[in-house]
Motif scaffolding. Structure first.
Motif, PDB file in Angstrom:
ATOM      1  N   HIS A   1       0.848  -1.193   0.000  1.00 14.99           N
ATOM      2  CA  HIS A   1       0.000   0.000   0.000  1.00 14.99           C
ATOM      3  C   HIS A   1       0.883   1.243   0.000  1.00 14.99           C
ATOM      4  N   ILE A   2       0.325   2.334  -0.493  1.00 17.81           N
ATOM      5  CA  ILE A   2       1.041   3.614  -0.467  1.00 17.81           C
ATOM      6  C   ILE A   2       0.345   4.519   0.546  1.00 17.81           C
ATOM      7  N   LEU A   3       1.120   5.016   1.498  1.00 24.42           N
ATOM      8  CA  LEU A   3       0.554   5.891   2.531  1.00 24.42           C
ATOM      9  C   LEU A   3       0.750   7.346   2.152  1.00 24.42           C
ATOM     10  N   LYS A   4      -0.274   8.156   2.373  1.00 24.96           N
ATOM     11  CA  LYS A   4      -0.173   9.589   2.086  1.00 24.96           C
ATOM     12  C   LYS A   4       0.599  10.260   3.215  1.00 24.96           C
ATOM     13  N   ALA A   5       1.887  10.062   3.215  1.00 26.61           N
ATOM     14  CA  ALA A   5       2.755  10.623   4.258  1.00 26.61           C
ATOM     15  C   ALA A   5       4.096  10.950   3.606  1.00 26.61           C
ATOM     16  N   GLN A   6       4.678  12.072   4.018  1.00 20.30           N
ATOM     17  CA  GLN A   6       5.865  12.551   3.317  1.00 20.30           C
ATOM     18  C   GLN A   6       7.181  12.135   3.974  1.00 20.30           C
ATOM     19  N   SER A   7       7.122  11.481   5.101  1.00 18.43           N
ATOM     20  CA  SER A   7       8.362  11.044   5.751  1.00 18.43           C
ATOM     21  C   SER A   7       9.054   9.994   4.900  1.00 18.43           C
ATOM     22  N   LEU A   8      10.365   9.894   5.100  1.00 16.01           N
ATOM     23  CA  LEU A   8      11.116   8.829   4.424  1.00 16.01           C
ATOM     24  C   LEU A   8      10.905   7.570   5.250  1.00 16.01           C
ATOM     25  N   ASN A   9       9.934   6.788   4.874  1.00 18.04           N
ATOM     26  CA  ASN A   9       9.638   5.621   5.704  1.00 18.04           C
ATOM     27  C   ASN A   9       8.904   4.548   4.921  1.00 18.04           C
ATOM     28  N   ALA A  10       9.044   3.354   5.415  1.00 19.63           N
ATOM     29  CA  ALA A  10       8.306   2.198   4.909  1.00 19.63           C
ATOM     30  C   ALA A  10       8.270   1.206   6.058  1.00 19.63           C
ATOM     31  N   PHE A  11       7.217   0.412   6.120  1.00 14.51           N
ATOM     32  CA  PHE A  11       7.193  -0.601   7.177  1.00 14.51           C
ATOM     33  C   PHE A  11       6.333  -1.783   6.764  1.00 14.51           C
TER      34      PHE A  11
ATOM     35  N   ALA B   1      21.801  16.602   5.027  1.00 13.98           N
ATOM     36  CA  ALA B   1      21.756  17.980   4.522  1.00 13.98           C
ATOM     37  C   ALA B   1      20.551  18.747   5.044  1.00 13.98           C
ATOM     38  N   SER B   2      19.432  18.066   5.195  1.00  9.35           N
ATOM     39  CA  SER B   2      18.221  18.789   5.581  1.00  9.35           C
ATOM     40  C   SER B   2      17.981  18.775   7.081  1.00  9.35           C
ATOM     41  N   GLY B   3      18.814  18.042   7.805  1.00  6.44           N
ATOM     42  CA  GLY B   3      18.647  18.014   9.262  1.00  6.44           C
ATOM     43  C   GLY B   3      17.322  17.415   9.678  1.00  6.44           C
ATOM     44  N   ILE B   4      16.847  16.414   8.937  1.00 11.79           N
ATOM     45  CA  ILE B   4      15.572  15.772   9.271  1.00 11.79           C
ATOM     46  C   ILE B   4      15.644  15.234  10.688  1.00 11.79           C
ATOM     47  N   ASP B   5      14.618  15.556  11.463  1.00 11.78           N
ATOM     48  CA  ASP B   5      14.579  15.101  12.843  1.00 11.78           C
ATOM     49  C   ASP B   5      13.289  14.330  13.049  1.00 11.78           C
ATOM     50  N   GLU B   6      13.290  13.095  12.608  1.00  8.97           N
ATOM     51  CA  GLU B   6      12.091  12.274  12.705  1.00  8.97           C
ATOM     52  C   GLU B   6      12.464  10.921  13.285  1.00  8.97           C
ATOM     53  N   PRO B   7      11.521  10.284  13.947  1.00  9.01           N
ATOM     54  CA  PRO B   7      11.843   9.001  14.576  1.00  9.01           C
ATOM     55  C   PRO B   7      11.742   7.815  13.622  1.00  9.01           C
TER      56      PRO B   7
END
Lengths: 390, 183
Positions: free
Chosen positions: A89-99, A217-223
């Motif tokens: 499935h494709i989630l409508k979320a912009q984070s760099l993530n997959a699970f 480069a972008s300083g992404i601060d996500e868990p």
């Protein structure tokens, strides 16, 4: 509230389970007919079914049959014996993530799909996530979490905007990732699948290098797992080692990834701007190779990102980017509006009037016409009052 | 018996946390006198929250009108952005949308149904109407009206399920908005 309650319950359950030890488990047997092997595992699958149902009814799953079919085809090619059991499935979320959920549902965030440059890179990620399912990593980790990072993990859930749930399986698979050993296993097994399916294995380290550079480069601060530098560094190192002497595929199929996902890529870029994720957009678009994956007016979005960031020198970078977008695509209306607004603020009323008039002539029926009309009237009024500035 | 005592203790505790009062028919002023507004009569106001005005008729999940005032530098805490007088109304609206998207996973995929300039308290601001789905797929609509004045960011908002409640109580919100006056 539900997240709090679930987190506290999970924390309590985890503490009660302290001392338990994880046992290595064999991979799922039975391919498409694979089923949980115990009551505990059955409960985790049922929990995963609930998560999948919630995601579907909450409108967070992208309803695009063509794109969903594309990613599903790639998964089926990698895991042919699990066709019908693994659902992508494709989630409508912009984070760099997959699970991957333990029931075989794999979720790819739009943000990560927007970064891939070919099907082999998508296959590398799906090979990794599919292995988490096939090798039952969620179930193994739910055992493991009880005995190790229980309370910390439970507390992490409370402040983490995962996908609206605090199910422990999501905590394990989506937020913290798995143990380093299980992630390395997913790399190795996923790599074998990648090669066996005829994809170019040399693309895998490129993917993780590209993401690693962007996160830095972008300083992404996500868990999220794929948003963290250490996790990406491990993936990069592993895939680089695995693909060290790999030859290119002998008879590669035509790759239509870039053209197929062009719409999603642009929608994702717009979504990032609407969320004021300006550093990510700047990091993404400063790479010449990746800029080419977007329409000719892509500099408009770069200009928007500079405007949102507002660092020293960004005002000039912003206007230059808008002008570049207009030069590349004179009929692209938003760039005229954006430039007109900035010229109005700078007191260059004649130029602002020109740009805003152009915008209004090009953008019929758009939602923000009322703003442009108001700014145009303001520029005309100030010009008549003789307040021309720069 | 022990459970009953526990529930009574919890009720007493919760009862002490929040206080409510019925709204009257005349204008009310903010605690710091920065604005005045006439709230819908006979709605319930949460009086224990002195920083915000929050009123509802049937329950906060069914419809609520909320008024907040923040220093411009604290206007958008989730996205760590400030408001300032140089911002145009549409730029202010854009920041508000980003702030809403950052405030929860349900709002991350909100749809903007309306985004127009609006006069609020006599000054030019914005009016947004957004929609999002909760975890059960129920659609909620919200109106957010924002304006900057003298270094402060004012937000007047209306929240309700799209089904039945939004349209029914939107006129009450619009009357409240029209009565909003900056001092």
């Amino acid at each position: 509230m539900r997240r709090w309650a679930a987190a506290l319950l999970f924390g309590a359950a985890a503490l009660c389970g302290a001392g338990a030890r994880a046992q290595p488990l064999p991979p799922l047997a039975g391919g498409a007919a694979a089923a949980p092997a115990s009551d505990d595992e059955r409960r985790i699958w049922a929990e995963a079914d609930e998560v999948a149902a919630m995601l579907a009814r909450s409108g967070r799953v992208l309803d695009d049959p063509a794109l969903t079919a594309y990613v599903q085809r790639v998964a089926d090619r990698l895991f042919p014996e699990f066709k019908g059991r693994i659902h992508v499935h494709i989630l409508k979320a912009q984070s760099l993530n997959a699970f991957a959920l333990p029931n075989g549902d794999i979720y790819l965030h739009e943000g990560i799909l927007a970064r891939f440059r070919n099907e082999s890179q998508l296959a590398a990620l799906l090979g990794h996530e599919g292995t988490h399912f096939v090798d039952r990593h969620s179930f193994q980790s739910s055992e493991n979490v009880k005995s190790t990072t229980a309370l910390g993990t439970a507390l992490a859930v409370v402040g983490v905007p995962v996908v609206g749930l605090a199910a422990n399986l999501l905590v394990v698979s989506s937020v913290t990732g798995y143990s380093r050993e299980l992630e390395a296993q997913a790399d190795a097994e996923g790599y074998k699948r990648l090669v066996a399916a005829g994809y170019d294995p040399r693309e895998a380290p490129k993917l993780f290098k590209m993401m690693m550079d962007e996160v830095k480069a972008s300083g992404i601060d996500e868990p999220f797992f794929f948003s963290t530098h250490p996790a990406l560094k491990d993936r990069y190192d592993n895939y680089l080692r695995l693909s060290k002497d790999a030859p290119p595929p002998k008879d590669p199929a035509p790759d239509r990834y870039l053209e197929t996902f062009a719409g999603l890529r642009l929608a994702s870029l717009k979504a990032e701007i609407s969320m004021a994720r300006c550093k990510q957009v700047i990091a993404l678009l400063k790479e010449p190779e990746r800029r080419g994956d977007y329409p000719p007016y892509v500099d408009y979005y770069l200009g928007e990102a500079y405007r949102q960031r507002g660092d020293k020198g960004d005002a000039e970078r912003m206007k230059a980017a808008y002008r570049k977008a207009i030069a590349a695509a004179p009929d692209f209306a938003p760039a005229h509006r954006a430039l007109g607004m900035q010229l109005l603020k700078a007191g260059a009323y004649d130029a602002a009037i020109r740009e805003l008039e152009t915008y209004l002539s090009l953008a019929q029926g758009t939602q923000d016409r009322a703003y442009a009309q108001m700014y145009l009237e303001e520029a005309r009024k100030r010009k008549d009052q003789g307040k021309e500035g720069k | 018996m022990r459970r009953l005592i526990g529930l009574l203790a919890l009720a007493a505790l919760l009862g002490g946390c929040a206080t409510y009062a019925l709204t009257g028919s005349g204008p009310v002023s903010a605690e710091d006198k920065s604005y005045s507004v006439t709230l819908p009569p006979n709605w319930v106001r949460l009086t224990s929250d002195s920083k915000r005005v929050i009123v509802t008729r049937d329950g906060f999940g069914l419809q609520r009108i909320m008024i907040t005032r923040a220093e411009a530098k604290d206007a958008f805490p989730k996205i760590k952005k400030q408001a300032d007088d140089k911002l145009l109304a549409s730029e202010l609206a854009e920041l508000q949308i980003a702030e809403l998207k950052a405030s929860g996973s349900q709002l991350a995929n909100l749809s903007v149904l309306e985004n127009v300039p609006a006069r609020i308290g006599g000054r030019v601001g914005f009016r947004l109407r957004i929609r999002f789905l909760n975890d059960d797929g129920l659609a909620f609509d919200q109106v957010w009206c924002g304006v900057l004045d003298k270094g402060h960011y004012y937000l007047i908002s209306f929240h309700a399920p799209e089904l039945y409640y939004f349209d029914k109580y939107l006129p009450d919100f619009d009357r409240t908005l029209a009565s909003f006056k900056l001092s």
